[in-house]
Design an enzyme around this catalytic site. Structure first.
Site, PDB file in Angstrom:
ATOM      1  N   LYS A   1      22.585  -6.028 -15.923  1.00 31.79           N
ATOM      2  CA  LYS A   1      22.282  -4.726 -15.328  1.00 31.79           C
ATOM      3  C   LYS A   1      23.256  -4.366 -14.204  1.00 31.79           C
ATOM      4  CE  LYS A   1      17.631  -4.167 -16.952  1.00 31.79           C
ATOM      5  NZ  LYS A   1      17.472  -5.390 -17.781  1.00 31.79           N
TER       6      LYS A   1
HETATM    7  C1  LIG Z   1      17.150  -5.460 -19.089  1.00 34.10           C
HETATM    8  C2  LIG Z   1      17.485  -6.715 -19.830  1.00 34.10           C
HETATM    9  C3  LIG Z   1      17.529  -6.764 -21.245  1.00 34.10           C
HETATM   10  C4  LIG Z   1      17.182  -5.574 -22.110  1.00 34.10           C
HETATM   11  O1  LIG Z   1      18.146  -4.546 -22.052  1.00 34.10           O
HETATM   12  P1  LIG Z   1      17.769  -3.060 -22.548  1.00 34.10           P
HETATM   13  O2  LIG Z   1      18.934  -2.244 -22.138  1.00 34.10           O
HETATM   14  O3  LIG Z   1      16.507  -2.690 -21.805  1.00 34.10           O
HETATM   15  O4  LIG Z   1      17.562  -3.119 -24.015  1.00 34.10           O
HETATM   16  C5  LIG Z   1      17.905  -7.953 -21.849  1.00 34.10           C
HETATM   17  N1  LIG Z   1      18.181  -9.051 -21.110  1.00 34.10           N
HETATM   18  C6  LIG Z   1      18.134  -9.052 -19.767  1.00 34.10           C
HETATM   19  C7  LIG Z   1      18.423 -10.300 -19.034  1.00 34.10           C
HETATM   20  C8  LIG Z   1      17.793  -7.886 -19.075  1.00 34.10           C
HETATM   21  O5  LIG Z   1      17.741  -7.888 -17.727  1.00 34.10           O
END
Ligand SMILES: *Cc1c(COP(=O)(O)O)cnc(C)c1O
Length: 477
Positions: A122
């Protein structure tokens, strides 16, 4: 051609990039998407192949943004994608790559997206968002109070992106005592005066309900300029498009080789960026969507039925950032799947918003899933343990639980002669309990995060009471 954004529900005026930057949903309840996806020519791909990450990000994002002067956009991107921000690269990687590609074996790679400050992918988008927000607010002198609810990754990523930024404050609600010690320490040890951690006596849903209640109080929202940074934000999706290009170039020698990506998915933001990269002309063969036991998206891609679950049917798993019962970005893909017919999207989401489901299995649109390159699968806790063990034993590489979901499902669809890139969405240090269960050892932790649990913490504890929390915001905004 000007770069305008339309709503998936078709009843909002078109907007520019900066007009939608600070907002969330379109006024008609839809999500914004580019009016047309910009196309990348073969000559551009050839030119982009050798670019360092920040220059590639500028090239890609310039195709989506026409209302920030180029020099300003360039400066902002150059500041974002540096080796000192993405400083947790594994031994042997070149930190300047920002998203190094690590081959596990020929044809099977991990694209490291988790080397930012909070050890999850993120940060790739959120760090840019912090700089974009500050830039936009500096222009107008306006203030923004970001209110969010988190059970871990999103909240810390937002705080590390917004800390110390002018005109921005972050109020982040988390369920008291429910996050891991490491995640709690990551957030609560921040001493920046614009970051407010609120530990709520309750569970994650209580936190989310408070955010909804505050957002529905339009007078309060306007007076205190309340904003969010949730995953429907278009700029976050746009920033994630860049690393599909970067990963593609790292895995290939020329721009006519196909590559497949496997993506651990929850809210469909990450893989939506892959879908857009593919729509721009990047030679992606398959986009493999991996879920955990919360398999609402896997069910859709297999059966054509989209059936969001109630909170009570959302399982707490060992890949918790994918514990999603309703995928907030999924509407963006369905808009494309139904030929960008906003009336169809409105009819489908009338059902979803009313607590129902929809079924596209007998429509010609569903038959186009394959043409969009999508495949899907899900995994269980036992699968995660087995995959973490296998990758550790076979390659000496420790992966986290979310990445394990991606590797497991990705390999089910692996094809000879087509490199498979699995997106690494977090580092194992964040999920130490499952690593111990799988490997009977502690996960590696970046040196600068050693002992983070012992640092002084700064947070308030409050009841799950929207009125009290509004009072807290009013007193500190
Ligand atoms: C947020 C997240 C996801 C999922 O990603 P999306 O964009 O919501 O599909 C997968 N793995 C981790 C570690 C995350 O923080």
């Amino acid at each position: 051609m000007s770069k305008r954004y339309v709503s998936t529900r078709g009843n909002s005026p078109t907007r520019s990039f900066t007009e939608i930057l600070l907002g969330g949903l379109a006024p008609d309840g839809g999500l914004y998407l580019p009016e047309v996806y910009p196309q990348v020519s073969r000559a551009e791909l050839d030119e982009w192949r050798g670019l360092p990450y920040h220059d590639l990000a500028f090239a890609v994002l310039s195709k989506f943004i026409d209302d920030i002067p180029s020099a300003d956009l360039k400066a902002l991107i150059d500041r974002t994608y540096t080796a000192s921000v993405y400083r947790h690269a594994r031994a042997g990687d070149n930190p300047k790559d920002i998203t190094p590609l690590r081959w596990l074996e020929p044809g099977l790679g991990l694209l490291e997206l988790s080397n930012g400050p909070t050890l999850a992918f993120k940060d790739m988008a959120m760090q840019l968002l912090g700089n974009l927000f500050e830039y936009a607010l500096d222009k107008t002198g306006a203030q923004l109070n970001i209110l969010g609810a988190t059970s871990g990754d999103t909240g810390s990523s937002a705080e590390y992106a917004m800390r110390g930024k002018h005109n921005i404050r972050v109020f982040m609600l988390s369920p008291e005592g429910k996050m891991s010690r490491f995640q709690t320490a990551q957030m609560f040890s921040l001493q920046d005066t614009n970051i407010f951690n609120i530990a709520v006596r309750g569970v994650f849903d209580d936190c989310q309900d408070i955010v909804k209640a505050v957002s529905n109080d339009h007078a309060f929202k306007e007076k205190y300029r309340i904003g969010t940074v949730n995953s429907i934000n278009w700029a976050r999706v746009a920033a994630q498009i860049v690393y599909y290009f970067k990963g593609y170039f790292a895995a290939t020698k020329s721009n006519d080789e196909p590559v497949s990506f496997s993506v651990p998915s929850g809210n469909f933001g990450n893989i939506c960026a892959g879908h857009i990269a593919r729509s721009m002309g990047l030679p992606i063969r398959r986009l493999i969507l991996a879920t955990n036991e919360n398999d609402v998206l896997d069910e859709f891609f297999r059966s054509g039925v989209y059936r969001p679950r109630a909170t009570a049917q959302t399982w707490h798993t060992s890949s918790p950032s994918m514990d999603i019962s309703k995928a907030s970005n999924f509407e963006r893909f369905v808009f494309d799947l139904v030929g960008r017919d906003a009336a169809t999207v409105r009819a489908l989401w009338d059902k979803v918003d009313g607590g129902g489901a929809f079924d596209l299995s007998s429509t010609p649109n569903f038959a186009r899933i394959a043409a969009y390159g999508f495949a899907s699968g899900s995994s269980s806790h036992a699968d995660r343990l087995a995959t973490i063990r296998r990758v550790w034993n076979d390659y000496g590489v420790m992966i986290d639980t979310h990445t394990a979901d991606g590797v497991k499902v990705g390999q089910q669809y692996q094809e000879a002669g087509v490199p498979l890139i699995c997106l690494e969405t977090a580092l194992p240090a964040k999920f130490d309990a499952t690593i111990r269960e799988a490997l009977d050892r502690e996960p590696e932790r970046p040196l600068d995060l050693e002992g983070i649990e012992d640092l002084p913490q700064r947070f308030a504890v409050m009841d799950a009471d929207a009125t009290a929390i509004k009072g807290y915001i009013a007193a500190h905004a």
